[in-house]
Structures are given as structure tokens and as C-alpha cells.
Design an enzyme around this catalytic site. Structure first.
Site, mmCIF file in Angstrom:
data_model
loop_
_atom_site.group_PDB
_atom_site.id
_atom_site.type_symbol
_atom_site.label_atom_id
_atom_site.label_comp_id
_atom_site.label_asym_id
_atom_site.label_seq_id
_atom_site.Cartn_x
_atom_site.Cartn_y
_atom_site.Cartn_z
ATOM 1 C CG ASP A 1 -9.076 40.216 -20.053
ATOM 2 O OD1 ASP A 1 -8.996 39.021 -19.732
ATOM 3 O OD2 ASP A 1 -8.529 41.108 -19.346
ATOM 4 C CE LYS B 1 -4.703 37.363 -12.232
ATOM 5 N NZ LYS B 1 -5.263 38.378 -13.064
ATOM 6 C CE1 TYR C 1 -5.561 43.062 -12.659
ATOM 7 C CE2 TYR C 1 -4.458 43.708 -14.619
ATOM 8 C CZ TYR C 1 -4.408 43.117 -13.252
ATOM 9 O OH TYR C 1 -3.342 42.997 -12.573
ATOM 10 N NE ARG D 1 14.890 38.067 -27.736
ATOM 11 C CZ ARG D 1 15.538 38.004 -28.894
ATOM 12 N NH1 ARG D 1 14.580 38.099 -29.676
ATOM 13 N NH2 ARG D 1 16.688 38.310 -28.811
#
Ligand SMILES: *Cc1c(COP(=O)(O)O)cnc(C)c1O
Length: 372
Positions: free
Chosen positions: A171, A196, A99, A47
Site C-alpha cells: 500500500d 489521498k 490503515y 463498467r
């Protein structure tokens, strides 16, 4: 390094133990301490950090020309970390067309947490200036926007943010660092849904935030990554990095196909509007031509008649797949308003198309038959 070289080499060294050319997937949660209790190889627990994540972060930072990158398990986790690095009572300016997950994050998670936000049409930078408040800490840009492909002038808006003492984040999911480098245009932060184009094969979720400077804000986002825990798995990172290796070539091919599909649709009598910044008639074309190298692989169309007619077109495609998401090798079509839900402001006759890497003539023929 040029993006073609960085995408293949940045962060990707020959494995020092075995000489493996392709990095192994470090499927381990934990790393050995030395006898004195220290961690001489730098890794403690996955992590906190993992070699595959470090490779991905190094490569993305290089592609965006940033100082550091922080990877997440999804694009929304990446975006949320930027908002959470602010303080309750701070104000964010966000686009009116973005988005829908970003809009929902602000409305339903960050606003109850105490973040104030305004949504403005960023096609005119003056709308951003007019929305500034004394507590504005962040201007969030998405260009081209989703799903209307609105173009915002990154340099102009970043300058407005800078003068107001606010950070500017972009973004960059739709444009990718191959076609748009926001840090060079004055932005402070770049966010990606690596889900994407970066992953590029519709097989891995991921997100990342790249920072122009390795400053206290970047450190806070890394703190949130490690201690909030929305980290990508080593395999997720490996897949994203494998996708990146072909990113420059894929993105250019997506864009070359998209302009052909856009030109065909722009001439079609049943299409009322084509939203694609590569068309000279698009209102954002000049700004896009200035700040982008190519116009991306995404476009939206408005079908004459309304929602039922749009749905009927989507129902008839054979090569293009009816599905949400974007940026994979396969073309996707989607009735956007119905996926966005009741709060959607997207025109009901709008279909969003992610133009894939099939032959453009086949895509055009598919759309032609679906429009009859
Ligand atoms: C998909 C997408 C996101 C969210 O990414 P997830 O990986 O689905 O969380 C954010 N911004 C844009 C522009 C996107 O296309």
C-alpha cells in the site's frame, strides 16, 4: 520518463477528434457497435472500460513502473479486489499497524469469506518469515504505516515472500510513486488510495492496483473490477488525473513542510514522541532513507498527559483543520483512536497530522499556540 514528465504526459494524449489539449470527460455509459456487431474503438460499456479510466490507469502504471493498472472507486475497493483474487483458505500476512480500513476488511469481510490472515510488526522482516504458513499466498506491506509511521524494508520482505512462493503487495498511498517505487524493490503489486496525494485536493475518492506483470493474477483483479463493478466514474478519473499532473511538486513540498513541523514538535516540551521517518532519531530512518526519495507529508505526535490533552490541542488549532483523511493541499489533524473505534490499538494521546502546502511557519505558529 521521469515522474515529472510521466505525470503530465503518460496516458494523456491530445484528443484525436477535436485537438483538445485537456481530455474531455467521456460521460457516456455505452459505445456504438459497428454494423458487423464489433467494437472497433475498443469500448463497449463504461463498467468494462472508459477512455478517462484508461488514461488514469496508463498514467499510474507509468508512474509506478508497472505493466498494468486497474482503477477502482475507492482505495478499499482496490485493496478488496486483491484479497478477493485469492482463494478461500489462502493465508495473508498483514502489518500490525495499517490503515484501519484494511484491518477491518481482513477481519470482518475477508476472514468470514475464508481468508486466513496474521498481523505482524513488519519493522523486523524476520517477523514476516516467522509468520509464513504453507498456504501463505500474499504479504501485504504498508510503509510508512498508519498511524505510527513504522518503516518496513520492502526489498527484504519481498524477497521472503518470493522464496515462499507468495505475492508481495505494498500500500503505497502515503509514500506515493514520487517517493517510493515498490516494484523496483521487488514487490509484485502496488495499491493506492488515489483519494489521498494522487487526487491531492480532497475532492475525489479512488483507488488503484498496479502490477509488475500483466499476469493471471492481474487479469483476475481486472475481472473483479469489471464484474464486481466498484469502478470510478469518468469524472472521478478525470479529477484524479488532473491531480496527478502536479503530484511530484506537491509531494516534495508536503515533505519539505513536514520535516520542519516535525523538528519543531520534536523540540516541544509538551510532545512526548514525534513519529516521522525523516527525523534521524526515528527507528526506521535508515531503511526509509534507503528505499524512499523523501519522507512524505504525514506525521503523528503523542501529546504529554493523555487523550484529553491531545483532544485539547486538536480543539485549539485555527489554520489546521480537524478532519480525517490526508494528502490534500490543506493541513489536517486527527485524533486517530476515536476514528478507528473500539478495536483501535493506536495510543490514545496520538494526533495524526497531514502536513499541507500552507507556509510551514504558519503551521508551526498554529501548533505552537495550540500547545500553550
Ligand atoms: C485512505 C487510505 C486507504 C483507503 O482509501 P479509501 O479511498 O478511503 O477507500 C487505504 N490505505 C491507506 C494507507 C489510506 O490512507
Amino acid at each position: 520518463m521521469h515522474p515529472e514528465t510521466a505525470s503530465i504526459h503518460a496516458g494523456q494524449e491530445i484528443d484525436p477528434t477535436t485537438g483538445a489539449v485537456i481530455p474531455p470527460i467521456y460521460l457516456t455509459t455505452t459505445f456504438e457497435r459497428a454494423s458487423d456487431g464489433s467494437f472497433p474503438r475498443g469500448y463497449i460499456y463504461t463498467r468494462n472500460g472508459n477512455p478517462n479510466r484508461a488514461m488514469l490507469e496508463t498514467c499510474l502504471a507509468a508512474l509506478e513502473g508497472g505493466a498494468t493498472c486497474v482503477a477502482f472507486s475507492s482505495g478499499l475497493a482496490a485493496a478488496m479486489s486483491v484479497f478477493q483474487a485469492l482463494r478461500p483458505g489462502d493465508h495473508v500476512i498483514a502489518p500490525d499497524d495499517a490503515y484501519h480500513g484494511i484491518t477491518r476488511l481482513l477481519r470482518e469481510i475477508m476472514a468470514p469469506w475464508g481468508l486466513e490472515y496474521s498481523r505482524v510488526d513488519m519493522r523486523d522482516p524476520q517477523n514476516v518469515a516467522a509468520a509464513l504458513r504453507p498456504n501463505t499466498r500474499l504479504v501485504w506491506i504498508e510503509t510508512p504505516s498508519n498511524p505510527l509511521l513504522k518503516i518496513a524494508d520492502i526489498a527484504a520482505i519481498a524477497e521472503i515472500a518470493r522464496q515462499a512462493g507468495a505475492l508481495c503487495a505494498v500500500d503505497n498511498t502515503w509514500a506515493t510513486p514520487v517517493q517510493q517505487r515498490p516494484l523496483e524493490l521487488g514487490a509484485d503489486i502496488v495499491m493506492h488510495a488515489t483519494t489521498k496525494y494522487i487526487g491531492g485536493h480532497s475532492d475525489v475518492l479512488g483507488g488503484a492496483v498496479v502490477f509488475g506483470a500483466n499476469d493471471a493474477f492481474a487479469e483476475r483483479v481486472r475481472f473483479l473490477q469489471i464484474n464486481g463493478g466498484a469502478v470510478p466514474s469518468p469524472f472521478d478519473c478525470w479529477l484524479a488525473l488532473r491531480g496527478i499532473q502536479t503530484l511530484p511538486y506537491r509531494v516534495r513540498a508536503h515533505a519539505a513542510n513536514a520535516i520542519q513541523v516535525a523538528r519543531f514538535l520534536a523540540e516541544h516540551p509538551r510532545i512526548e514522541r514525534v513519529h516521522y521517518p525523516g527525523l534521524e532519531t526515528h527507528p526506521g530512518h535508515a531503511v526509509a532513507a534507503r528505499q524512499m526519495r523523501g519522507f512524505g507529508g504525514m506525521l503523528s505526535i503523542e501529546v504529554e498527559g493523555g487523550e484529553a490533552e491531545a483532544m485539547a490541542v486538536a480543539a485549539k488549532v485555527k489554520i489546521i483543520t480537524r478532519a480525517t483523511s490526508l494528502g490534500g493541499v490543506e493541513s489536517l489533524i486527527e485524533h486517530r483512536a476515536s476514528v478507528e473505534g473500539p478495536e483501535s490499538t493506536t495510543p490514545p494521546n496520538l494526533l495524526r497530522i497531514s502536513v499541507g502546502l500552507e507556509h510551514p511557519d504558519d503551521l508551526i505558529a498554529d501548533l505552537a499556540q495550540a500547545l500553550t
